[in-house]
Scaffold this motif. Structure first.
Motif, PDB file in Angstrom:
ATOM      1  N   UNK A 135       0.923  -1.243  -0.062  1.00  0.00           N
ATOM      2  CA  UNK A 135       0.086   0.120  -0.154  1.00  0.00           C
ATOM      3  C   UNK A 135       1.144   1.281   0.059  1.00  0.00           C
ATOM      4  N   UNK A 136       2.027   1.317   0.730  1.00  0.00           N
ATOM      5  CA  UNK A 136       2.720   2.164   0.687  1.00  0.00           C
ATOM      6  C   UNK A 136       3.455   2.327  -0.875  1.00  0.00           C
ATOM      7  N   UNK A 137       3.939   1.654  -1.528  1.00  0.00           N
ATOM      8  CA  UNK A 137       4.358   1.626  -2.949  1.00  0.00           C
ATOM      9  C   UNK A 137       3.285   2.309  -3.895  1.00  0.00           C
ATOM     10  N   UNK A 138       2.188   1.752  -3.560  1.00  0.00           N
ATOM     11  CA  UNK A 138       0.990   2.075  -4.382  1.00  0.00           C
ATOM     12  C   UNK A 138       0.612   3.292  -4.250  1.00  0.00           C
ATOM     13  N   UNK A 262       7.498   2.834  -7.878  1.00  0.00           N
ATOM     14  CA  UNK A 262       7.676   4.083  -6.679  1.00  0.00           C
ATOM     15  C   UNK A 262       8.686   4.890  -7.421  1.00  0.00           C
ATOM     16  N   UNK A 263       9.941   4.302  -7.694  1.00  0.00           N
ATOM     17  CA  UNK A 263      11.087   5.206  -8.203  1.00  0.00           C
ATOM     18  C   UNK A 263      10.703   5.745  -9.553  1.00  0.00           C
ATOM     19  N   UNK A 264       9.836   5.067 -10.478  1.00  0.00           N
ATOM     20  CA  UNK A 264       9.683   5.914 -11.666  1.00  0.00           C
ATOM     21  C   UNK A 264       8.687   7.178 -11.135  1.00  0.00           C
ATOM     22  N   UNK A 265       7.618   6.795 -10.078  1.00  0.00           N
ATOM     23  CA  UNK A 265       6.755   7.875  -9.783  1.00  0.00           C
ATOM     24  C   UNK A 265       7.615   9.144  -9.316  1.00  0.00           C
ATOM     25  N   UNK A 266       8.681   9.023  -8.622  1.00  0.00           N
ATOM     26  CA  UNK A 266       9.557  10.110  -7.968  1.00  0.00           C
ATOM     27  C   UNK A 266      10.177  10.818  -9.349  1.00  0.00           C
ATOM     28  N   UNK A 305      11.057   8.168   1.471  1.00  0.00           N
ATOM     29  CA  UNK A 305      11.749   8.207   2.560  1.00  0.00           C
ATOM     30  C   UNK A 305      11.360   7.136   3.538  1.00  0.00           C
ATOM     31  N   UNK A 306      10.221   7.225   3.736  1.00  0.00           N
ATOM     32  CA  UNK A 306       9.385   5.924   4.580  1.00  0.00           C
ATOM     33  C   UNK A 306       9.602   4.590   3.961  1.00  0.00           C
ATOM     34  N   UNK A 307       9.571   4.572   2.638  1.00  0.00           N
ATOM     35  CA  UNK A 307       9.960   3.296   1.925  1.00  0.00           C
ATOM     36  C   UNK A 307      11.222   2.886   2.312  1.00  0.00           C
ATOM     37  N   UNK A 308      12.150   3.716   2.066  1.00  0.00           N
ATOM     38  CA  UNK A 308      13.567   3.311   2.275  1.00  0.00           C
ATOM     39  C   UNK A 308      13.813   2.865   3.588  1.00  0.00           C
ATOM     40  N   UNK A 311      12.487  -0.588   3.852  1.00  0.00           N
ATOM     41  CA  UNK A 311      13.443  -1.568   2.990  1.00  0.00           C
ATOM     42  C   UNK A 311      14.567  -1.869   3.870  1.00  0.00           C
ATOM     43  N   UNK A 312      15.243  -0.647   4.563  1.00  0.00           N
ATOM     44  CA  UNK A 312      16.251  -0.758   5.602  1.00  0.00           C
ATOM     45  C   UNK A 312      15.999  -1.904   6.586  1.00  0.00           C
ATOM     46  N   UNK A 313      14.842  -1.676   7.266  1.00  0.00           N
ATOM     47  CA  UNK A 313      14.664  -2.736   8.495  1.00  0.00           C
ATOM     48  C   UNK A 313      14.400  -4.076   7.913  1.00  0.00           C
ATOM     49  N   UNK A 314      13.960  -4.236   6.799  1.00  0.00           N
ATOM     50  CA  UNK A 314      13.697  -5.412   6.261  1.00  0.00           C
ATOM     51  C   UNK A 314      14.925  -6.301   5.879  1.00  0.00           C
ATOM     52  N   UNK A 315      15.940  -5.273   5.098  1.00  0.00           N
ATOM     53  CA  UNK A 315      17.301  -5.799   4.839  1.00  0.00           C
ATOM     54  C   UNK A 315      17.946  -6.294   6.085  1.00  0.00           C
ATOM     55  N   UNK A 316      17.854  -5.270   7.145  1.00  0.00           N
ATOM     56  CA  UNK A 316      18.569  -5.846   8.260  1.00  0.00           C
ATOM     57  C   UNK A 316      17.930  -7.098   8.907  1.00  0.00           C
ATOM     58  N   UNK A 317      16.620  -7.258   8.791  1.00  0.00           N
ATOM     59  CA  UNK A 317      16.029  -8.510   9.305  1.00  0.00           C
ATOM     60  C   UNK A 317      16.672  -9.690   8.665  1.00  0.00           C
ATOM     61  N   UNK A 318      16.581  -9.575   7.054  1.00  0.00           N
ATOM     62  CA  UNK A 318      16.892 -10.645   6.275  1.00  0.00           C
ATOM     63  C   UNK A 318      18.438 -10.940   6.531  1.00  0.00           C
ATOM     64  N   UNK A 319      19.280  -9.921   6.861  1.00  0.00           N
ATOM     65  CA  UNK A 319      20.568 -10.125   7.051  1.00  0.00           C
ATOM     66  C   UNK A 319      20.761 -10.982   8.266  1.00  0.00           C
TER      67      UNK A 319
END
Length: 761
Positions: A135-138, A262-266, A305-308, A311-319
């Motif tokens: 929903x954030x991306x959309x 989302x990046x294309x939207x920016x 920025x919120x999305x990033x 993503x940072x938290x998710x990457x940290x969890x995956x790591x």
């Protein structure tokens, strides 16, 4: 041409006709302007029919039907609404017609239906976290797309010198909302009942509204006409292509969703921002367009920025999960999953490290008769016993040793202080004196202790400990032995013996000899027991006591037994053909438990009999009690052999604990009295305890066999006095060195010839 392509071609033809009409009208001015308003209702009606044909041809899932049915109805509503607009165009003549209120309601209802259909398409996301991230991306994508459509499409119409009617603006706003929402939604469909390409084509119809707005704002009268004749009819063509795409894709499709929107939207929202920066009119007093665009850009940037951060938290969890998984994999690669002890690989690392600078001692421990536990109680009980023993071994080793499970029921203890090796070995022996695991099982172990100086290869130290452990087993098990020089030679000889036996089977070094089975009353040969002998080219005659255990250990007993079986059947058939059916009642090869577990054993017996033309009643398979007591699978094989007509002999009868109970379940035809009950029977004086016990067993066996309808054979007869005593006890058939030693087939042939000559005389 198939139906879907007919609709695509039809809509394309209408679009081409619109282009041709507009070109003619623009160049010559001939014809009524109202004719340009006929193409849109025609093409939308055909688009609806294309969807209808597709829905009938493709078995759509319920979610797919919920999307395509509203889009089809939307096409019909559009056709009706634009038909009213065309009628109004013919009524007002050369002037631009205003959208009739009824037409606006029809077209607006169609857009709302299409938006509902798009919203009902499932995205295939189930977790709450993934839904929130999507929903954030959309939202980011929707704001970016809506800002572009608003700035370049809707805003110029709202601020135009000749303002558009309320109904037209409402329709345009709905169309832009449909375009933004559809493009955003379709980018996140990973799979399901609606093909993503088909939905993208349908969603693109909303972009025609932006085309209409731009042309109308820029061109006025000259823009509204091509908008109706060129841009809007493209919607029907896109819808027909979407229906064709869905029909070719089928009912359910799977494709990866987009992550770049989302990046294309920016980037997209930066376009109206840049345009507003270089357009002074947007920043005039009272004009809010520039501020609105900047606000939208700031909002999109903040959401990114919120999305990033997400993503940072998710990457940290995956790591973290990756590190945990790697640690688990490293542990599993170096530890035994059943006991949790170090495995062979980790133990070798310990041993290599220990032997670099100091002496090391290894205690190799093996559970005695562990296979019996698995076979009789099951592997679950065996696993529980191994886990229990591992705990007892760790406790016994204490701080003096590091414990590992090398394989199966084999464990090892690394002792860095050689002086404590004997103490650890004694504690391990003492630990097995108590019941282990939840099943309270008592076990015994054999252990070998070996010490090596620094610089010794780990493999050499393990071989020494293994040699000592096998020496402990040969001494009667349930003890430990310290390695001494040369102790590995017998084990090496056994290993070489297995390789030589394989070669002997391939090169024909083995031969079958036959020991007569004789009638005690007349000395006539009634049958023969088939035995195997090995003439080694270097070692000479190798004792069966040496090579039969090697064959059992290596699994070569199966091909060895097959060789003896086939040779015995061949030779028996040859004797019967030469001397007649009365010369030989039976030929009796021995069968091991490994052969009974071989899935091809029954087929081998059947093939041996058939290939040599030997009747199954002439074949006797001799089995020991330990072979018979190996579970239901062995009993099924024995009953199958019995049903074939093959006779079964229970060898060494009377030495086991279950001899009598065996006769109830085992389909025996012959019972062979063990040699231990024959030895010394001729020296027993009547009335003595030894004579009474020995003769009582012999008499009981022959009487029991007679009551059950079984034949008896007395084994190990060494002199005539034994034969006479057994004959008086009721035995009629015997076997032993006194009656006949194992000899070659040629000597048995000469014996049969002599018997035939004596009978003829």
């Amino acid at each position: 041409m198939t139906a879907p392509w007919r609709y695509v071609v039809t809509t394309a033809t209408i679009v081409v006709l619109g282009v041709l009409w507009y070109a003619c009208w623009f160049l010559t001015g001939a014809g009524p302007v109202a004719a340009g308003f006929l193409f849109m209702p025609l093409v939308m009606a055909v688009g609806g029919l294309a969807i209808r044909a597709m829905r009938r041809a493709v078995p759509l899932a319920p979610a797919g039907r919920r999307f395509w049915l509203p889009v089809e109805i939307c096409c019909y509503l559009f056709a009706a609404g634009f038909t009213l607009l065309a009628v109004e165009a013919f009524r007002v003549g050369p002037e631009l017609p205003a959208m009739p209120p009824a037409g606006a309601v029809l077209i607006g209802s169609g857009v709302v239906l299409a938006m509902w259909g798009v919203a009902s398409v499932p995205l295939g996301v189930t977790s709450r976290y993934e839904r929130g991230k999507q929903w954030l991306d959309r939202t980011i994508a929707l704001l970016g797309c809506a800002t572009v459509l608003w700035h370049f499409g809707v805003s110029p119409m709202v601020t135009a010198p000749d303002p558009w009617s309320t109904s037209a603006l409402a329709i345009l706003l709905l169309a832009c909302a449909f375009a933004a929402g559809s493009i955003t939604k379709v980018s996140y469909i990973a799979g399901g009942p609606v093909d993503r390409t088909a939905m993208r084509l349908v969603a693109s119809t909303g972009l025609t509204a932006a085309g209409v707005a731009v042309l109308s704002v820029i061109g006025g009268y000259q823009g509204a006409v091509p908008a109706q004749a060129l841009c809007m009819p493209l919607s029907g063509l896109l819808i027909a292509l979407g229906a064709r795409r869905q029909q070719s894709a089928g009912g359910t499709v799977q494709r990866p969703g987009n992550v770049w929107l989302p990046y294309l939207a920016v980037l997209a929202v930066d376009v109206p921002v840049a345009h507003a920066l270089f357009e002074p009119s947007y920043w005039a007093p009272g004009v809010w367009e520039g501020r609105l665009v900047v606000l939208a850009a700031v909002t999109v940037t903040a959401l990114v920025a919120v999305r990033q951060y997400v993503v940072f938290r998710e990457n940290a969890r995956l790591l973290r999960e990756k590190h945990t998984s790697e640690a688990l994999l490293r542990h599993e690669a170096t530890h035994d999953p059943l006991t949790g002890l170090a495995n062979r690989a980790l133990f070798r690392l310990w041993l290599d490290a220990a032997l670099v600078a100091e002496s090391a001692t290894v205690l190799l421990v093996d559970l005695d008769d562990f296979k019996t536990v698995n076979d009789s109680l099951g592997h679950d009980v065996g696993d529980a016993l191994l886990a229990g023993f591992a705990g007892a071994l760790c406790e016994a080793a204490g701080a003096d040793g590091m414990v590992a499970r090398l394989a199966g029921d084999e464990f090892a203890v690394l002792i860095t202080d050689p002086d404590r090796g004997a103490g650890v070995a004694e504690r391990v022996m003492a630990a097995t004196g108590l019941p282990l695991s939840a099943h309270r099982l008592l076990v015994h172990v054999s252990a070998g202790l070996a010490t090596a100086p620094p610089g010794t290869a780990a493999s050499q130290l393990l071989r020494d400990a293994d040699a000592a452990m096998h020496q402990a087993k040969q001494r009667g098990k349930a003890n430990w032995v310290r390695y001494a020089s040369g102790m590995e030679l017998p084990a090496q000889a056994h290993a070489r013996l297995g390789g030589d036996l394989r070669r002997a089977l391939d090169q024909g070094e083995l031969r079958v000899v036959y020991q007569p089975i004789v009638g005690l009353a007349d000395g006539r040969v009634l049958g023969v027991e088939a035995l195997v002998r090995w003439a080694h080219p270097e070692r000479g005659m190798v004792s069966p006591a040496d090579f039969i255990p090697a064959a059992e250990r290596t699994g070569l007993i199966v091909p060895l037994g097959r060789f003896v079986l086939r040779e015995a059947c061949r030779q028996a058939a040859a004797w019967l053909a030469e001397f007649g059916p009365e010369v030989l009642q039976k030929v009796a090869p021995n069968v091991s438990v490994r052969q009974l577990h071989d899935p091809d054993f029954v087929a081998d017996v059947r093939a041996a009999l058939a290939d040599h033309g030997l009747g199954p009643d002439r074949l006797v398979l001799e089995l020991t009690e330990s072979a018979v007591l190996r579970g239901q699978q062995v009993l099924r094989v024995l009953h199958e052999l019995h049903d074939m007509g093959v006779r079964l002999a229970l060898d060494d009868f009377g030495t086991g604990e279950s001899s009598l109970s065996l006769l109830r379940s085992f389909p025996a035809s012959i019972v062979k009295l063990d040699k231990s009950f024959v030895d010394g029977i001729e020296f027993d004086e009547p009335g003595t305890a030894a004579a009474d016990a020995r003769q009582a067993v012999a008499r009981a066996v022959v009487q029991l066999a007679g009551a059950l309808g079984l034949d008896t054979v007395a084994e190990g007869i060494e002199n005539q006095e034994q034969a006479d005593r057994l004959l008086r006890l009721g035995y009629t058939v015997g076997q032993g060195y006194h009656l006949g030693r194992p000899v070659s087939a040629e000597e048995i042939t000469a014996l049969f010839a002599a018997q035939r000559a004596a009978a003829a005389a």
